[in-house]
Design a protein around this motif. Sequence first.
Motif, PDB file in Angstrom:
ATOM      1  N   HIS A  94     -25.273   0.046  21.838  1.00 18.70           N
ATOM      2  CA  HIS A  94     -25.742   1.437  21.835  1.00 18.70           C
ATOM      3  C   HIS A  94     -26.613   1.747  20.614  1.00 18.70           C
ATOM      4  CE1 HIS A  94     -25.538   5.635  22.985  1.00 18.70           C
ATOM      5  NE2 HIS A  94     -25.000   5.978  21.827  1.00 18.70           N
ATOM      6  N   ASP A  95     -26.253   1.188  19.456  1.00 17.08           N
ATOM      7  CA  ASP A  95     -26.947   1.520  18.210  1.00 17.08           C
ATOM      8  C   ASP A  95     -28.307   0.846  18.084  1.00 17.08           C
ATOM      9  OD1 ASP A  95     -24.868   3.140  17.488  1.00 17.08           O
ATOM     10  OD2 ASP A  95     -23.852   1.627  16.276  1.00 17.08           O
ATOM     11  N   ASN A  96     -28.524  -0.234  18.841  1.00 20.09           N
ATOM     12  CA  ASN A  96     -29.825  -0.918  18.798  1.00 20.09           C
ATOM     13  C   ASN A  96     -30.633  -0.733  20.078  1.00 20.09           C
ATOM     14  OD1 ASN A  96     -29.949  -2.081  16.222  1.00 20.09           O
ATOM     15  ND2 ASN A  96     -28.625  -3.781  16.816  1.00 20.09           N
ATOM     16  N   CYS A  97     -30.089   0.018  21.024  1.00 20.23           N
ATOM     17  CA  CYS A  97     -30.729   0.142  22.337  1.00 20.23           C
ATOM     18  C   CYS A  97     -32.046   0.918  22.238  1.00 20.23           C
ATOM     19  CB  CYS A  97     -29.784   0.851  23.305  1.00 20.23           C
ATOM     20  SG  CYS A  97     -30.466   1.032  24.965  1.00 20.23           S
ATOM     21  N   GLU A  98     -33.081   0.411  22.911  1.00 20.50           N
ATOM     22  CA  GLU A  98     -34.367   1.108  22.889  1.00 20.50           C
ATOM     23  C   GLU A  98     -34.306   2.440  23.641  1.00 20.50           C
ATOM     24  OE1 GLU A  98     -33.743  -1.821  24.238  1.00 20.50           O
ATOM     25  OE2 GLU A  98     -34.922  -2.206  26.040  1.00 20.50           O
ATOM     26  N   ARG A  99     -33.240   2.681  24.430  1.00 20.86           N
ATOM     27  CA  ARG A  99     -33.086   3.957  25.136  1.00 20.86           C
ATOM     28  C   ARG A  99     -32.259   4.959  24.328  1.00 20.86           C
ATOM     29  NH1 ARG A  99     -33.817   3.181  31.236  1.00 20.86           N
ATOM     30  NH2 ARG A  99     -34.553   1.045  31.434  1.00 20.86           N
ATOM     31  N   ARG A 100     -31.818   4.586  23.124  1.00 19.70           N
ATOM     32  CA  ARG A 100     -30.948   5.453  22.321  1.00 19.70           C
ATOM     33  C   ARG A 100     -31.609   6.799  22.042  1.00 19.70           C
ATOM     34  NH1 ARG A 100     -26.491   5.389  18.697  1.00 19.70           N
ATOM     35  NH2 ARG A 100     -26.296   7.581  18.088  1.00 19.70           N
ATOM     36  N   GLY A 101     -32.902   6.802  21.820  1.00 20.97           N
ATOM     37  CA  GLY A 101     -33.590   8.058  21.551  1.00 20.97           C
ATOM     38  C   GLY A 101     -33.435   9.046  22.696  1.00 20.97           C
ATOM     39  N   HIS A 102     -33.441   8.530  23.930  1.00 20.30           N
ATOM     40  CA  HIS A 102     -33.259   9.414  25.092  1.00 20.30           C
ATOM     41  C   HIS A 102     -31.832   9.952  25.138  1.00 20.30           C
ATOM     42  CE1 HIS A 102     -37.215   8.553  26.700  1.00 20.30           C
ATOM     43  NE2 HIS A 102     -36.992   7.258  26.555  1.00 20.30           N
ATOM     44  N   PHE A 103     -30.860   9.119  24.726  1.00 25.97           N
ATOM     45  CA  PHE A 103     -29.472   9.601  24.647  1.00 25.97           C
ATOM     46  C   PHE A 103     -29.380  10.748  23.657  1.00 25.97           C
ATOM     47  CE2 PHE A 103     -25.393   9.616  22.482  1.00 25.97           C
ATOM     48  CZ  PHE A 103     -24.481   9.634  23.530  1.00 25.97           C
ATOM     49  N   ASP A 104     -30.000  10.560  22.480  1.00 25.06           N
ATOM     50  CA  ASP A 104     -29.899  11.564  21.425  1.00 25.06           C
ATOM     51  C   ASP A 104     -30.602  12.863  21.791  1.00 25.06           C
ATOM     52  OD1 ASP A 104     -28.407   9.852  19.905  1.00 25.06           O
ATOM     53  OD2 ASP A 104     -30.075   9.170  18.653  1.00 25.06           O
ATOM     54  N   THR A 105     -31.569  12.804  22.677  1.00 24.91           N
ATOM     55  CA  THR A 105     -32.274  14.023  23.080  1.00 24.91           C
ATOM     56  C   THR A 105     -31.797  14.544  24.440  1.00 24.91           C
ATOM     57  OG1 THR A 105     -34.069  12.663  23.978  1.00 24.91           O
ATOM     58  CG2 THR A 105     -34.355  13.525  21.753  1.00 24.91           C
ATOM     59  N   GLY A 106     -30.724  13.932  24.965  1.00 23.71           N
ATOM     60  CA  GLY A 106     -30.130  14.431  26.207  1.00 23.71           C
ATOM     61  C   GLY A 106     -30.908  14.102  27.457  1.00 23.71           C
ATOM     62  N   GLU A 107     -31.667  12.993  27.427  1.00 27.53           N
ATOM     63  CA  GLU A 107     -32.438  12.586  28.606  1.00 27.53           C
ATOM     64  C   GLU A 107     -31.737  11.421  29.292  1.00 27.53           C
ATOM     65  OE1 GLU A 107     -36.961  13.794  27.263  1.00 27.53           O
ATOM     66  OE2 GLU A 107     -36.190  11.830  26.660  1.00 27.53           O
ATOM     67  N   PHE A 108     -31.196  11.682  30.513  1.00 25.45           N
ATOM     68  CA  PHE A 108     -30.399  10.682  31.213  1.00 25.45           C
ATOM     69  C   PHE A 108     -30.922  10.447  32.626  1.00 25.45           C
ATOM     70  CE2 PHE A 108     -27.732  12.740  28.095  1.00 25.45           C
ATOM     71  CZ  PHE A 108     -27.086  11.685  27.475  1.00 25.45           C
ATOM     72  N   ALA A 109     -30.955   9.173  33.031  1.00 27.01           N
ATOM     73  CA  ALA A 109     -31.189   8.867  34.440  1.00 27.01           C
ATOM     74  C   ALA A 109     -29.943   9.291  35.212  1.00 27.01           C
ATOM     75  CB  ALA A 109     -31.447   7.372  34.614  1.00 27.01           C
ATOM     76  N   LYS A 110     -30.142  10.018  36.304  1.00 28.97           N
ATOM     77  CA  LYS A 110     -28.997  10.529  37.075  1.00 28.97           C
ATOM     78  C   LYS A 110     -28.696   9.668  38.287  1.00 28.97           C
ATOM     79  CE  LYS A 110     -28.789  14.402  34.579  1.00 28.97           C
ATOM     80  NZ  LYS A 110     -27.627  14.759  33.738  1.00 28.97           N
ATOM     81  N   SER A 111     -29.717   9.022  38.831  1.00 28.50           N
ATOM     82  CA  SER A 111     -29.522   8.163  40.006  1.00 28.50           C
ATOM     83  C   SER A 111     -30.595   7.085  39.996  1.00 28.50           C
ATOM     84  CB  SER A 111     -29.596   8.989  41.308  1.00 28.50           C
ATOM     85  OG  SER A 111     -30.869   9.606  41.445  1.00 28.50           O
ATOM     86  N   SER A 115     -21.878  10.093  17.074  1.00 30.72           N
ATOM     87  CA  SER A 115     -22.494  10.775  15.939  1.00 30.72           C
ATOM     88  C   SER A 115     -22.701  12.243  16.276  1.00 30.72           C
ATOM     89  CB  SER A 115     -23.843  10.131  15.632  1.00 30.72           C
ATOM     90  OG  SER A 115     -24.743  10.388  16.697  1.00 30.72           O
ATOM     91  N   LYS A 116     -22.960  13.044  15.243  1.00 28.80           N
ATOM     92  CA  LYS A 116     -23.207  14.463  15.475  1.00 28.80           C
ATOM     93  C   LYS A 116     -24.432  14.658  16.344  1.00 28.80           C
ATOM     94  CE  LYS A 116     -21.002  16.032  11.202  1.00 28.80           C
ATOM     95  NZ  LYS A 116     -21.195  16.706   9.904  1.00 28.80           N
ATOM     96  N   ILE A 117     -25.446  13.796  16.084  1.00 28.96           N
ATOM     97  CA  ILE A 117     -26.651  13.895  16.903  1.00 28.96           C
ATOM     98  C   ILE A 117     -26.310  13.622  18.358  1.00 28.96           C
ATOM     99  CG2 ILE A 117     -28.890  12.832  17.391  1.00 28.96           C
ATOM    100  CD1 ILE A 117     -29.184  12.311  14.428  1.00 28.96           C
ATOM    101  N   GLY A 118     -25.499  12.557  18.574  1.00 28.92           N
ATOM    102  CA  GLY A 118     -25.136  12.190  19.939  1.00 28.92           C
ATOM    103  C   GLY A 118     -24.314  13.275  20.609  1.00 28.92           C
ATOM    104  N   LEU A 119     -23.379  13.859  19.852  1.00 29.51           N
ATOM    105  CA  LEU A 119     -22.561  14.929  20.422  1.00 29.51           C
ATOM    106  C   LEU A 119     -23.425  16.132  20.786  1.00 29.51           C
ATOM    107  CD1 LEU A 119     -19.414  14.781  18.125  1.00 29.51           C
ATOM    108  CD2 LEU A 119     -19.490  14.354  20.592  1.00 29.51           C
ATOM    109  N   GLY A 120     -24.407  16.415  19.912  1.00 25.91           N
ATOM    110  CA  GLY A 120     -25.312  17.513  20.217  1.00 25.91           C
ATOM    111  C   GLY A 120     -26.102  17.246  21.479  1.00 25.91           C
TER     112      GLY A 120
END
Length: 342
Positions: free
Chosen positions: A231-248, A323-328
């Motif tokens: 999770h900490d090195n994933c290139e998609r981590r930025g999308h996690f931190d900004t709340g952008e998720f693939a839904k399907s 992290s706080k960022i992730g929780l946010g």
Amino acid sequence: MEKGTIYEGLVRRGVSRRDFLKFCATTAAVLGLSSSYVPKIAEAMEKKEKPVVVWLHFQDCTGCSESVLRATKPTIGQIVLDVVSLEYHETIMAAAGHQAEKSLHDAIKKYKGKYLVVVEGAIPTKDGGLYCCIGGRAAVDILKEVAKDAAAIIAIGTCATYGGIPAAKPNPTGAVGVRDIIKDKPVINLPGCPLNVENFTATVVYFLTFGKLPKTDNLGRPLFAHGILIHDNCERRGHFDTGEFAKSWGDKGHRLGWCLYELGCKGPFAYHNCPTIRWNDGTSWPVMAGHPCVACSEPKFWDANAPFYAGLQNKDSFFAKASKIGLGAMAVAGLTKKENKE
């Protein structure tokens, strides 16, 4: 098998000094060592004899050998001819039957106390281990015999490290990993389904350079490969931190490379260096290709992480560490609210 140092083998195959130093630098990077260690690695490659390796196959799909065969940095030819002196490997050795078994016994006798054992596949223990026999002998007995005079053991792939898929419920053959049987020898675990060959090469080079196995975590995994969450090195981590998720599968977020958390990605609790070294000459890895991580390098992943395309099973533990960022970000996406209702 051809002997000599690794460097001598590379020179005989036409490898230039520059490419040799690139190999040393790449290996140092995989090991997480600074560039100051490159001369030390190069010196070991130039002066020390290639380690003798005996490679055992038990309950497996040969996927880890396939991963090695697909290696390009170094190629399988370089691994077999230049990095190690491979004395026994059922899949790629020319000998068969009694000749192959004679090669095994000759190797462990000739190199007593000096050889490395690589184990691929789980070891069945139920009913005397009769569910995996080679040359009329149970795998568990062969492992004990070969391990007795080994310098160290490298268990490759999730089957050899924890039992893997053969040990999945109801585990009808009593499959276990190497460390469940061998207690008096240094054993390092290189899990993964399959293992990444660059971690194998780095482990061998580290052993040759420093005369010992790399530091490990409490599961016997080298910290250079399993010390940081995917999770900490994933290139998609930025999308996690900004709340952008693939839904399907195939939706806009999936096509745009957003976080695969809601499609079942287990990267938040899997420790592996997949995002940094990748596969196929560093081309890609499952999450980069759009598939969630299934945490194949963690114990009992087949039982503990199924269904693979559902959310995390142990969500509370993950949220406690987030992290706080992730929780946010999760709050933005409404995930924490949803989790609290469960």
